[in-house]
Design a protein around this motif. Structure first.
Motif, PDB file in Angstrom:
ATOM      1  N   TRP A 267      10.443 -23.218 -35.311  1.00  0.00           N
ATOM      2  CA  TRP A 267      10.648 -22.282 -34.213  1.00  0.00           C
ATOM      3  C   TRP A 267      12.111 -22.258 -33.798  1.00  0.00           C
ATOM      4  CZ3 TRP A 267       5.884 -24.611 -34.733  1.00  0.00           C
ATOM      5  CH2 TRP A 267       4.770 -23.768 -34.627  1.00  0.00           C
ATOM      6  N   GLN A 268      12.647 -21.075 -33.682  1.00  0.00           N
ATOM      7  CA  GLN A 268      13.986 -20.889 -33.139  1.00  0.00           C
ATOM      8  C   GLN A 268      13.828 -20.086 -31.861  1.00  0.00           C
ATOM      9  OE1 GLN A 268      16.514 -22.205 -34.695  1.00  0.00           O
ATOM     10  NE2 GLN A 268      15.870 -22.430 -36.845  1.00  0.00           N
ATOM     11  N   LYS A 269      14.909 -20.026 -31.111  1.00  0.00           N
ATOM     12  CA  LYS A 269      14.791 -19.300 -29.852  1.00  0.00           C
ATOM     13  C   LYS A 269      14.391 -17.836 -30.083  1.00  0.00           C
ATOM     14  CE  LYS A 269      16.710 -19.052 -25.275  1.00  0.00           C
ATOM     15  NZ  LYS A 269      15.598 -19.750 -24.648  1.00  0.00           N
TER      16      LYS A 269
ATOM     17  N   LYS B 211       0.541 -27.776 -32.809  1.00  0.00           N
ATOM     18  CA  LYS B 211      -0.052 -28.881 -32.038  1.00  0.00           C
ATOM     19  C   LYS B 211      -0.787 -28.387 -30.793  1.00  0.00           C
ATOM     20  CE  LYS B 211       3.340 -32.123 -33.755  1.00  0.00           C
ATOM     21  NZ  LYS B 211       4.513 -31.279 -34.081  1.00  0.00           N
TER      22      LYS B 211
ATOM     23  N   ASP C 231      -4.137 -28.183 -28.952  1.00  0.00           N
ATOM     24  CA  ASP C 231      -5.413 -28.900 -28.983  1.00  0.00           C
ATOM     25  C   ASP C 231      -6.590 -27.941 -28.867  1.00  0.00           C
ATOM     26  OD1 ASP C 231      -4.214 -31.317 -29.200  1.00  0.00           O
ATOM     27  OD2 ASP C 231      -4.215 -31.741 -27.051  1.00  0.00           O
TER      28      ASP C 231
ATOM     29  N   GLN D 181       1.926 -19.901 -27.995  1.00  0.00           N
ATOM     30  CA  GLN D 181       2.997 -20.877 -27.999  1.00  0.00           C
ATOM     31  C   GLN D 181       4.241 -20.025 -28.193  1.00  0.00           C
ATOM     32  OE1 GLN D 181       3.130 -24.109 -27.181  1.00  0.00           O
ATOM     33  NE2 GLN D 181       2.553 -25.202 -29.029  1.00  0.00           N
ATOM     34  N   HIS D 182       5.389 -20.650 -28.206  1.00  0.00           N
ATOM     35  CA  HIS D 182       6.604 -19.886 -28.420  1.00  0.00           C
ATOM     36  C   HIS D 182       6.487 -19.039 -29.706  1.00  0.00           C
ATOM     37  CE1 HIS D 182      10.833 -18.964 -28.087  1.00  0.00           C
ATOM     38  NE2 HIS D 182      11.045 -19.378 -29.316  1.00  0.00           N
TER      39      HIS D 182
ATOM     40  N   TYR E  57       8.125 -14.001 -24.318  1.00  0.00           N
ATOM     41  CA  TYR E  57       7.242 -14.836 -23.499  1.00  0.00           C
ATOM     42  C   TYR E  57       6.338 -13.965 -22.633  1.00  0.00           C
ATOM     43  CZ  TYR E  57       5.663 -18.119 -20.001  1.00  0.00           C
ATOM     44  OH  TYR E  57       4.876 -18.852 -19.168  1.00  0.00           O
TER      45      TYR E  57
END
Lengths: 402, 240
Positions: free
Chosen positions: A148-150, A183, A185, A288-289, A336
């Motif tokens: 992941w990058q910005k 990751k 859950d 997630q991002h 986002y």
């Protein structure tokens, strides 16, 4: 840029129904050029067909959405309409019939083979290439790693290619690779029940009727299929399920006849039986991002796959519409804001399903779970008991909200 | 440990004892696990994506908040003075494959090392456990970059908070172990905001964290009279 690098707006992990539908939805609705890649560790699905082909129940809302995507015309000859539903309990007293005419519709829902749905979606996808859009397929080539990058996400494939995208979509099923690498859950609810699923054939024609019977051992559903087959979903205690799985076809047919009754005459053929624990697995986060999870990657309701796919269709419709809007406004497709909006909208729907499932399990002490037929077609009301009617009315799952 | 460290050894001991319970979502720290998603989304609602943001969680304990921020992409440092909770936090992060830089260091010292360094500073459910909360707030404020955000949560000093946090939560419902909180150390929001604003922060949001014992749900809503959460910003034009 090196030869094994490629840049996309969206990379979709998973070329199954959800991933393919997502690709189709964004490409079909996008008013500006869009670059999309589909990645799947498996080979492209080969049509299998046959007596035991896997089917899913499509709600009327899902069918409408597939129609909007241009898929329905290819699919409809493979789909069997559910025109009415017959609900009964083992005492034969509490009977109810629900007819599509009561809802001014041609069907309450449809039962369609997974293969046929996938084939229809891919056929429609093919018609879109050659225009402004680009769709690349990386099959038999799974995800090795994600960085992941910005401002982008980099997807490293097993065969060495490096794909960058604004947004990565995890449509890669219950064992989602994207979900694992990110990751995120999961939470699993085990309902301590099993369901036996099989395609069966009966002497009498089903006449597009679906059956739901509340038997001593648990609810039993028969969904009408093409070629006068029915898709059986029989919910049982673990020990009953094990016992019925151990029987030969004749023994199983007798037990089924006893539980189901004579509504469709004697069973003439019992297909391959499969036994699943009833579990509800859902991801603790849907985003997630620069990553969103859709379909079974975000929620798996076993083995009522039909309901699962209807939920997936709503995931697709929701995210595709947000992406289309962002594209039109020239906004970042992986922002986002977009992702948190998706998470917020979908979580409400998902929570409703989880609450409903819990209520059904707890309030009716497993007797009425999972109301397979009614839930699969997403009825607004089931004319059976006021309790169930109220619970189902709360969900109105059949319609695609955008 | 030097005597000027802002810590109550008894408090540290209290948390050391129950360290193994940190990640038991049904154990002593169940309430923290329940409110964590709310805290995280409150932080995100003010910061947007935490991806790549330099973030420090002060009084991180077993790492419930720190790890959750790291999972959504933040570069997280977690500091605490209890070695046992930090060990648990490190072990859990290792098992989860999440990167968090855990350090045993007083926040005042950290602030001297890294002034105006962090985009996000969090200090949750910790101020009510230290002898000098104002010093903690000052140090936290010093670590925030201009334009960065700081978040504090603690318990209000009201009759209601006494009844709910001490009488109900500890004695009656036993949601948290007896002796977890000392009402005399609870802090009024006006006082907290006063300390923070004199340290150069500007309060931008306040919300209450409310618990419903019937459905065991927590939610964010107005009403700061028991558990509350404050958001601050360090103005951009101000040098630290």
């Amino acid at each position: 840029m090196a030869a094994n690098q490629a840049q996309y707006d969206i990379v979709i992990s998973g070329g199954g129904l959800t991933g393919a539908a997502m690709a189709l939805a964004v490409l079909k609705q996008a008013k500006k050029p869009l670059q999309v890649a589909i990645v799947d560790s498996a080979n492209k699905q080969q049509a299998s067909g046959g007596f035991d082909e896997r089917v899913i129940a499509l709600s009327y809302g899902s069918a409408e959405y597939l129609h909007k995507l241009g898929v329905w015309d290819r699919l409809k000859s493979h789909a069997c309409a559910i025109k009415n539903i017959h609900v009964s309990d083992r005492t034969y007293y509490g009977k109810a019939r629900i007819d599509c005419q009561d809802y001014q519709r041609e069907a309450l829902g449809y039962v369609a083979p997974l293969d046929a749905i996938a084939k229809s979606i891919y056929a429609e996808l093919k018609t879109l290439t050659g225009g402004n859009h680009r769709l690349d397929e990386y099959f038999a080539n799974g995800i090795e790693d994600i960085v992941w990058q910005k401002n982008e996400v980099q997807v490293q494939l097993q065969q060495g290619q490096l794909l960058t995208a604004k947004l990565l979509l995890g449509c890669d099923g219950g064992q989602s690779r994207c979900r694992q690498i990110a990751k995120i859950d999961t939470e699993c609810k085990d309902y301590q029940q099993y369901a036996i699923v099989a395609n069966v054939q009966t002497t009498l024609p089903h006449n597009n009727k679906a059956f739901e019977r509340f038997t001593k051992s648990g609810p039993l559903a028969m969904l009408p299929m093409t070629e006068n087959r029915c898709s059986l979903v029989w919910t049982l205690t673990p020990s009953d399920a094990e016992y019925l799985m151990s029987m030969d076809d004749v023994g199983f047919a007798n037990a089924l006849q006893k539980a189901f009754g004579d509504w469709l005459g004697p069973f003439t053929r019992i297909g391959r039986r499969q036994n699943f624990p009833l579990q509800l697995v859902h991801a603790m986060q849907l985003t997630q991002h620069r990553l969103a999870l859709l379909g079974n990657a975000s929620h798996t309701l076993h083995p009522i796959a039909g309901q699962g796919f209807n939920l997936s269709v709503r995931d697709v419709a929701c995210l595709a519409s947000l992406i289309t809007k962002a594209l039109e406004n020239g906004d970042d497709l992986g922002s986002y804001d977009l992702l948190s909006r998706y998470q917020q909208l979908r979580q409400e729907d998902q929570q409703t399903i989880i609450r409903l499932t819990d209520s059904l399990v707890h309030c009716f002490s497993n007797q009425y779970f999972p109301l397979v037929v009614g839930r699969n077609v997403g009825l607004k009301a089931l004319n059976y008991s006021s309790g169930i009617k109220r619970l189902l009315a709360q969900t109105t799952m059949g319609y695609v909200k955008e | 440990m030097s005597q000027d460290v802002n810590v109550n050894p008894k408090e540290i001991e209290k948390f050391e004892k129950v360290a193994s319970q940190w990640w038991d979502t049904e154990g002593d720290f169940k309430p923290l696990h329940q409110i964590n998603p709310l805290r995280l989304s409150f932080i995100q609602s003010h910061c947007g994506s935490l991806f790549d943001l330099a973030t420090i969680d002060v009084g991180c304990g077993g790492g419930i908040l720190a790890e959750s921020m790291a999972r959504v992409g933040a570069n997280v440092t977690g500091i605490d003075l209890g070695q046992e909770p930090l060990n648990i936090a490190m072990l859990h992060a290792l098992e989860a494959g999440v990167e968090v830089d855990y350090q045993k260091i007083p926040v005042e010292q950290k602030a001297e090392q890294l002034p105006a360094h962090f985009d996000v500073v969090t200090c949750m459910e910790m101020l009510e456990h230290v002898p000098d909360p104002e010093s903690i707030i000052k140090a936290c404020a010093a670590m925030v970059k201009p334009g960065g955000k700081a978040f504090f949560s603690t318990l209000n000093k009201t009759t209601k908070s006494y009844l709910l946090a001490i009488v109900a939560a500890e004695k009656l419902l036993k949601l948290v172990p007896n002796g977890t909180h000392d009402w005399n150390k609870f802090i009024r929001p006006s006082q907290l905001i006063g300390w923070a604003e004199s340290a150069g922060l500007k309060c931008i949001d306040a919300t209450g964290i409310h618990y419903n014992p019937i459905n065991e749900n927590h939610k964010l809503a107005p009403g700061l009279d028991v558990n509350y959460l404050l958001a601050f910003e360090k103005p951009k034009d101000q040098s630290s």
